[in-house]
Design an enzyme around this catalytic site. Structure first.
Site, short mmCIF file in Angstrom:
data_model
loop_
_atom_site.label_atom_id
_atom_site.label_comp_id
_atom_site.label_asym_id
_atom_site.label_seq_id
_atom_site.Cartn_x
_atom_site.Cartn_y
_atom_site.Cartn_z
N SER A 10 0.82 -1.21 0.00
CA SER A 10 0.00 0.00 0.00
C SER A 10 0.86 1.27 0.00
O SER A 10 0.38 2.33 -0.40
CB SER A 10 -0.93 0.01 1.22
OG SER A 10 -0.18 -0.18 2.41
N TYR A 152 14.53 -5.35 15.14
CA TYR A 152 14.47 -5.28 13.67
C TYR A 152 15.66 -6.02 13.05
O TYR A 152 15.48 -6.84 12.13
CB TYR A 152 14.47 -3.80 13.27
CG TYR A 152 14.36 -3.52 11.80
CD1 TYR A 152 13.12 -3.49 11.16
CD2 TYR A 152 15.50 -3.26 11.03
CE1 TYR A 152 13.02 -3.20 9.81
CE2 TYR A 152 15.41 -2.97 9.68
CZ TYR A 152 14.17 -2.94 9.08
OH TYR A 152 14.07 -2.66 7.73
P1 NAP Z 1 6.57 1.56 4.94
O1 NAP Z 1 6.58 2.68 3.97
O2 NAP Z 1 6.42 1.83 6.39
O3 NAP Z 1 5.40 0.54 4.47
C1 NAP Z 1 5.17 -0.61 5.22
C2 NAP Z 1 4.16 -1.48 4.50
O4 NAP Z 1 4.00 -2.68 5.28
C3 NAP Z 1 2.79 -0.85 4.38
O5 NAP Z 1 2.26 -1.16 3.12
C4 NAP Z 1 1.99 -1.54 5.47
O6 NAP Z 1 0.63 -1.73 5.13
C5 NAP Z 1 2.64 -2.91 5.49
N1 NAP Z 1 2.43 -3.62 6.75
C6 NAP Z 1 2.81 -3.25 8.01
N2 NAP Z 1 2.40 -4.18 8.90
C7 NAP Z 1 1.75 -5.14 8.19
C8 NAP Z 1 1.10 -6.34 8.53
N3 NAP Z 1 1.04 -6.77 9.81
N4 NAP Z 1 0.54 -7.09 7.54
C9 NAP Z 1 0.59 -6.68 6.25
N5 NAP Z 1 1.19 -5.53 5.87
C10 NAP Z 1 1.76 -4.78 6.83
O7 NAP Z 1 7.90 0.65 4.80
P2 NAP Z 1 9.03 0.63 3.67
O8 NAP Z 1 10.08 1.58 4.04
O9 NAP Z 1 8.41 0.69 2.33
O10 NAP Z 1 9.64 -0.83 3.93
C11 NAP Z 1 9.29 -1.95 3.14
C12 NAP Z 1 10.22 -3.10 3.50
O11 NAP Z 1 11.58 -2.71 3.23
C13 NAP Z 1 10.20 -3.48 4.99
O12 NAP Z 1 10.33 -4.87 5.12
C14 NAP Z 1 11.43 -2.79 5.55
O13 NAP Z 1 11.91 -3.44 6.69
C15 NAP Z 1 12.38 -2.91 4.38
N6 NAP Z 1 13.44 -1.90 4.39
C16 NAP Z 1 13.17 -0.59 4.24
C17 NAP Z 1 14.22 0.33 4.24
C18 NAP Z 1 14.00 1.80 4.03
O14 NAP Z 1 15.00 2.54 3.99
N7 NAP Z 1 12.76 2.28 3.89
C19 NAP Z 1 15.55 -0.11 4.41
C20 NAP Z 1 15.79 -1.48 4.57
C21 NAP Z 1 14.73 -2.35 4.55
P3 NAP Z 1 -0.57 -0.82 5.79
O15 NAP Z 1 -0.11 0.59 5.67
O16 NAP Z 1 -1.76 -1.11 4.97
O17 NAP Z 1 -0.73 -1.29 7.20
#
Ligand code: NAP
Length: 242
Positions: A10, A152
């Site tokens: 999303s 994490y």
């Molecule tokens: P984000 O913008 O916070 O988005 C998180 C997403 O996860 C949202 O779509 C949310 O859906 C969903 N989510 C959370 N809890 C959930 C659950 N219990 N069941 C199903 N969906 C759930 O995060 P992001 O930065 O895009 O990160 C995406 C992935 O990349 C994560 O695994 C994160 O650890 C990894 N990552 C990110 C970064 C970074 O710099 N951003 C770096 C390293 C790794 P809803 O909003 O609908 O709840």
């Protein structure tokens, strides 16, 4: 037509991956937990880019029964599942001495248990198909540890170990399983960082820039389509990991 299920699509990285798979002609399952309107907007954006094969699936990945129902619903619609991207993730940052049981458990639940339920259900379908690709979105924290996010880092390190184990077990069904470390992106997840903290992260990048989203989405698509890569950890980053 090939299909993909992307958890947490999303917002943030998941949203960009959903759009990229949509442009590549996949049937796209856009999973979300809470943000229904945002997930439906992703579906609409895929449709407007010319691909009508996209649908939003509500499912909290912590719930293994709901995960099974979501994968079943994908199969009802598209009859097959070619790619799973385990992307949903959360942070509950706190130093170890102050971290509550709840903060520890929440992160393990969403970032490690959830991907396992999804991987197991995807493997159930893909092992019958004798093909499939599973991509687990981990983090550089899994390799380096982190200050203030042991929950994490531990969950993501567990996800890498799960990736390698699953690659060993599922290779006989021609299922690839890989972990992708996506680099640093200013999404909602990073919104709690101060400008000073962000600058410190940026400064670590040897190329003088953080990971470009299009470089990440291209790599994930490539891994999804590559029949020779499995059990690997691909780091889309210019920070030196360890
Ligand atoms: P984000 O913008 O916070 O988005 C998180 C997403 O996860 C949202 O779509 C949310 O859906 C969903 N989510 C959370 N809890 C959930 C659950 N219990 N069941 C199903 N969906 C759930 O995060 P992001 O930065 O895009 O990160 C995406 C992935 O990349 C994560 O695994 C994160 O650890 C990894 N990552 C990110 C970064 C970074 O710099 N951003 C770096 C390293 C790794 P809803 O909003 O609908 O709840």
């Amino acid at each position: 037509m090939k299909t993909v299920l992307i958890t947490g699509a999303s917002r943030g990285i998941g949203r960009e991956l959903a759009l990229a798979f949509g442009r590549a002609g996949y049937g796209v399952g856009v999973n979300y937990a809470k943000e229904k309107a945002a997930a439906e907007k992703v579906v609409q954006d895929i449709w407007e880019a010319g691909n009508k094969e996209a649908e939003a699936f509500a499912c909290d990945v912590r719930d293994s029964i709901k995960v099974r129902q979501m994968v079943d619903a994908m199969i009802v619609r598209w009859k097959r599942l070619d790619v799973l991207v385990n992307n949903a993730g959360i942070t509950r940052d706190r130093t170890i001495l102050k971290m509550t049981n709840g903060e520890w458990n929440d992160v393990i639940d969403v970032n490690l248990n959830g991907p396992f339920w999804c991987l197991r259900e995807a493997a159930r379908v893909m092992s019958q198909q004798k093909s499939g690709a599973i991509i687990n979105i981990a983090s550089i924290m899994a390799l380096r540890g982190g200050f203030g996010n042991a929950n994490y880092a531990a969950a993501k390190a567990g996800l890498i170990a799960l990736t390698k184990s699953a690659a060993r077990e599922l290779g006989r069904f021609k299922i690839t399983v890989n972990a992708v470390l996506p680099g640093f992106h200013i999404t909602d997840m990073a919104s709690t960082l101060t400008e000073e903290q962000r600058e410190r992260v940026r400064a670590e990048h040897t190329l003088g820039q953080t990971t470009r989203m299009d470089d990440l989405t291209r790599l994930v698509l490539e891994v999804a389509q590559n029949n020779s890569i499995s059990g690997q950890v691909l780091n889309v980053d210019s920070r030196v990991a360890a």
